[in-house]
Design an enzyme around this catalytic site. Structure first.
Site, PDB file in Angstrom:
ATOM      1  CG  ASP A 233      -1.994   0.927   1.277  1.00 31.79           C
ATOM      2  OD1 ASP A 233      -2.605   1.185   0.246  1.00 31.79           O
ATOM      3  OD2 ASP A 233      -2.249   1.481   2.362  1.00 31.79           O
TER       4      ASP A 233
ATOM      5  N   GLY B 247       3.807   1.090   1.039  1.00 26.62           N
ATOM      6  CA  GLY B 247       5.123   0.503   0.790  1.00 26.62           C
ATOM      7  C   GLY B 247       6.033   0.553   2.005  1.00 26.62           C
TER       8      GLY B 247
HETATM    9  P1  5GP Z   1       1.857  -0.502   3.796  1.00 23.67           P
HETATM   10  O1  5GP Z   1       2.918  -0.567   4.836  1.00 23.67           O
HETATM   11  O2  5GP Z   1       2.318  -0.875   2.407  1.00 23.67           O
HETATM   12  O3  5GP Z   1       1.129   0.811   3.811  1.00 23.67           O
HETATM   13  O4  5GP Z   1       0.739  -1.486   4.210  1.00 23.67           O
HETATM   14  C1  5GP Z   1       0.958  -2.793   4.348  1.00 23.67           C
HETATM   15  C2  5GP Z   1      -0.062  -3.443   5.252  1.00 23.67           C
HETATM   16  O5  5GP Z   1      -1.242  -2.656   5.484  1.00 23.67           O
HETATM   17  C3  5GP Z   1      -0.549  -4.687   4.589  1.00 23.67           C
HETATM   18  O6  5GP Z   1       0.319  -5.764   4.850  1.00 23.67           O
HETATM   19  C4  5GP Z   1      -1.919  -4.861   5.202  1.00 23.67           C
HETATM   20  O7  5GP Z   1      -1.785  -5.546   6.416  1.00 23.67           O
HETATM   21  C5  5GP Z   1      -2.394  -3.443   5.442  1.00 23.67           C
HETATM   22  N1  5GP Z   1      -3.280  -2.978   4.358  1.00 23.67           N
HETATM   23  C6  5GP Z   1      -2.978  -2.110   3.375  1.00 23.67           C
HETATM   24  N2  5GP Z   1      -4.011  -1.936   2.530  1.00 23.67           N
HETATM   25  C7  5GP Z   1      -4.990  -2.743   2.994  1.00 23.67           C
HETATM   26  C8  5GP Z   1      -6.336  -3.033   2.534  1.00 23.67           C
HETATM   27  O8  5GP Z   1      -6.852  -2.529   1.527  1.00 23.67           O
HETATM   28  N3  5GP Z   1      -7.039  -3.926   3.268  1.00 23.67           N
HETATM   29  C9  5GP Z   1      -6.540  -4.522   4.393  1.00 23.67           C
HETATM   30  N4  5GP Z   1      -7.329  -5.393   5.033  1.00 23.67           N
HETATM   31  N5  5GP Z   1      -5.291  -4.287   4.844  1.00 23.67           N
HETATM   32  C10 5GP Z   1      -4.532  -3.407   4.147  1.00 23.67           C
END
Ligand code: 5GP
Ligand code: MG
Length: 179
Positions: A104, A106
């Site tokens: 998301d 990252g």
């Molecule tokens: P990042 O660190 O890339 O922002 O987010 C990673 C983590 O956020 C993912 O491993 C997941 O656990 C959570 N996450 C991000 N987007 C979503 C989404 O659309 N739905 C859900 N359920 N979790 C998300």
């Protein structure tokens, strides 16, 4: 919101996920044939995807798990990533593939890769079931991507809503419509 009362829109069906996982498994098998693959699955979100993916990789490999802080109960990333459970082994001589449910912002993948690189592996690459590139806050391009999706909050196949629905066998979004 009680999502049971809303219409769920399927974004990636069981069949689509199965087909794509098979393709990714074959690609990874080819790429790591002469390497020493060590899969690191990020808990809790990637447990379903990682379990399916490793069974499509036709190589001798190791698997371990890490837990990092993420969204918890909100839908927005906090911006800081904390490692709550580290892997137990030394990575010297291994080619690491970090598997997560979704990239998301990252931040999670970026931080985990940086952390694992301190453990002296030969290489560190990443594989995500879902990629939401429009939300990126750091420079991160996953090496293997199942599906690129729009900026929607997705649930199922390991991804949670609150603490629930990780066991739904497909990926869906909750619509505004009542059932
Ligand atoms: P990042 O660190 O890339 O922002 O987010 C990673 C983590 O956020 C993912 O491993 C997941 O656990 C959570 N996450 C991000 N987007 C979503 C989404 O659309 N739905 C859900 N359920 N979790 C998300
Ligand atoms: Mg996660």
């Amino acid at each position: 919101m009680d999502i049971e009362k809303k219409v769920w829109e399927v974004l990636c069906s069981e069949e689509e996920i199965q087909m794509r996982t098979r393709e990714l498994g074959a690609e990874i098998t080819d790429a790591y044939t002469d390497k020493n693959l060590f899969v690191v699955s990020l808990l809790r979100g990637s447990f379903v995807f990682a379990a399916d993916l490793v069974r499509r990789i036709d190589l001798k490999l190791k698997v371990d798990f890490m837990t990092s802080s993420s969204y918890e109960h909100g839908e927005e990333s906090s911006g800081t990533v904390q490692i709550l459970k580290d892997i137990e082994e030394d990575l010297t001589g291994f080619d690491v593939l970090v598997v997560d449910d979704i990239a998301d912002s990252g931040l999670t993948m970026g931080c985990v890769i940086k952390h694992l690189k301190t453990k002296n592996p030969n290489s560190v690459k990443s594989c995500v079931l879902l990629d939401k590139p429009s939300r990126r806050k750091v420079d991160l391009e996953p090496d293997y991507i199942g599906f690129t999706i729009p900026d929607r909050f997705v649930v199922g196949y390991g991804l949670n809503y609150g603490d629930y629905y990780r066991n739904v066998p497909y990926v869906f979004v909750v619509t505004d419509q009542d059932r």
